[in-house]
Write a protein that holds these residues in place. Structure first.
Motif, short mmCIF file in Angstrom:
data_model
loop_
_atom_site.label_atom_id
_atom_site.label_comp_id
_atom_site.label_asym_id
_atom_site.label_seq_id
_atom_site.Cartn_x
_atom_site.Cartn_y
_atom_site.Cartn_z
N TRP A 33 0.83 -1.21 0.00
CA TRP A 33 0.00 0.00 0.00
C TRP A 33 0.86 1.25 0.00
O TRP A 33 0.54 2.23 -0.67
CB TRP A 33 -0.97 -0.01 1.18
N ALA A 34 1.98 1.24 0.73
CA ALA A 34 2.89 2.39 0.75
C ALA A 34 3.47 2.63 -0.64
O ALA A 34 3.55 3.77 -1.11
CB ALA A 34 4.00 2.18 1.77
N ALA A 35 3.86 1.56 -1.33
CA ALA A 35 4.40 1.68 -2.69
C ALA A 35 3.34 2.21 -3.64
O ALA A 35 3.62 3.01 -4.54
CB ALA A 35 4.93 0.33 -3.16
N LEU A 36 2.10 1.80 -3.45
CA LEU A 36 1.00 2.22 -4.31
C LEU A 36 0.68 3.70 -4.15
O LEU A 36 0.19 4.35 -5.07
CB LEU A 36 -0.23 1.37 -4.03
N ALA A 37 0.96 4.26 -2.99
CA ALA A 37 0.66 5.67 -2.74
C ALA A 37 1.68 6.61 -3.38
O ALA A 37 1.44 7.82 -3.44
CB ALA A 37 0.62 5.92 -1.23
N ARG A 38 2.77 6.08 -3.91
CA ARG A 38 3.80 6.92 -4.54
C ARG A 38 3.34 7.36 -5.93
O ARG A 38 2.63 6.64 -6.62
CB ARG A 38 5.11 6.16 -4.62
N PRO A 39 3.78 8.55 -6.36
CA PRO A 39 3.39 9.06 -7.69
C PRO A 39 3.76 8.10 -8.82
O PRO A 39 4.84 7.51 -8.82
CB PRO A 39 4.20 10.37 -7.81
N GLY A 40 2.84 7.94 -9.75
CA GLY A 40 3.08 7.10 -10.92
C GLY A 40 3.02 5.61 -10.68
O GLY A 40 3.40 4.82 -11.55
N ALA A 41 2.53 5.18 -9.51
CA ALA A 41 2.45 3.75 -9.20
C ALA A 41 1.49 3.05 -10.15
O ALA A 41 0.58 3.66 -10.72
CB ALA A 41 2.00 3.54 -7.76
N ILE A 42 1.70 1.76 -10.29
CA ILE A 42 0.85 0.90 -11.13
C ILE A 42 0.51 -0.33 -10.30
O ILE A 42 1.38 -0.87 -9.61
CB ILE A 42 1.60 0.46 -12.40
N VAL A 43 -0.75 -0.77 -10.36
CA VAL A 43 -1.12 -2.01 -9.69
C VAL A 43 -1.89 -2.88 -10.66
O VAL A 43 -2.80 -2.42 -11.35
CB VAL A 43 -1.91 -1.76 -8.38
N LEU A 44 -1.49 -4.14 -10.74
CA LEU A 44 -2.14 -5.14 -11.58
C LEU A 44 -2.96 -6.05 -10.67
O LEU A 44 -2.39 -6.83 -9.91
CB LEU A 44 -1.10 -5.98 -12.33
N PHE A 45 -4.28 -5.92 -10.73
CA PHE A 45 -5.15 -6.75 -9.91
C PHE A 45 -5.68 -7.92 -10.72
O PHE A 45 -6.12 -7.76 -11.86
CB PHE A 45 -6.37 -5.96 -9.41
N ARG A 46 -5.67 -9.09 -10.09
CA ARG A 46 -6.43 -10.21 -10.62
C ARG A 46 -7.88 -9.96 -10.20
O ARG A 46 -8.14 -9.49 -9.09
CB ARG A 46 -5.93 -11.52 -10.03
#
Length: 192
Positions: A33-46
């Motif tokens: 979650w901390a990494a996701l809050a950084r600018p330009g983050a990307i998350v790949l959800f199944r």
């Protein structure tokens, strides 16, 4: 959830040959979650829980009655996912989803009014190794993302494996971050 040392080793070994670099993260759910809050983050959800494997033989894109769909548990997972983003104050810049009903419904329940279908993230399951051109197009979309906010992608296990080199459970997300040399690396995992 802590990642056992053997599993971490296997993930790192698998990623070494795929051009995506894994980074060891501190144990605990908050690292992703901390990494996701950084600018330009990307998350790949199944997509969230949809019982079964693959799709029925009569599958037709655009006809949810012919597909494997979310269970009530899966719908609750998707709603919780969106609630996590809102509660944590994570800005969402764009939401891209596979055209499969289970992925689209996951995205719509989590991020209502923000969802755009993107065929590059459609399932490649059962295509004998997938479609290299489709995976290349998906990878280009990820590499082009600069924000603002996080890019949320809702797709399928086989696609995430091809893009990030790691497997996911239903409703689980793999957070990617850009390195100084422009490559994407796995920064953590998130769940609802």
């Amino acid at each position: 959830m802590p990642v056992p040392a053997r599993r971490r080793f296997l993930v790192l070994a698998a990623l070494a040959g795929l051009g995506t670099r894994a980074v060891a993260q501190p144990d605990g759910a908050d690292a992703g979650w901390a990494a996701l809050a950084r600018p330009g983050a990307i998350v790949l959800f199944r997509h969230a829980t949809a019982p079964g494997v693959g799709d029925p033989p009569q599958f037709r894109l655009g006809d949810c009655g012919t597909q494997r769909n979310l269970s009530e548990e899966g719908r609750a997972e998707a709603r919780r996912l969106g609630e996590q983003f809102r509660r944590r104050g994570i800005q969402v810049g764009a939401v891209l989803t596979s055209q499969w009903c289970r992925a689209r419904e996951t995205a719509q329940l989590a991020f209502p009014g923000q969802v755009r279908e993107e065929p590059a993230f459609n399932s490649t399951f059962g295509r004998g190794g997938g479609d290299e051109r489709q995976t290349a197009r998906a990878r280009a979309l990820l590499h082009d993302w600069r924000g603002p906010g996080a890019l949320v992608v809702v797709s399928h296990q086989v696609n995430i494996q091809a893009l990030a080199g790691v497997s996911t459970s239903s409703g689980e997300g793999i957070v990617l971050r850009r390195t100084a040399d422009g490559r994407l690396e796995v920064a953590g995992r998130v769940t609802s």
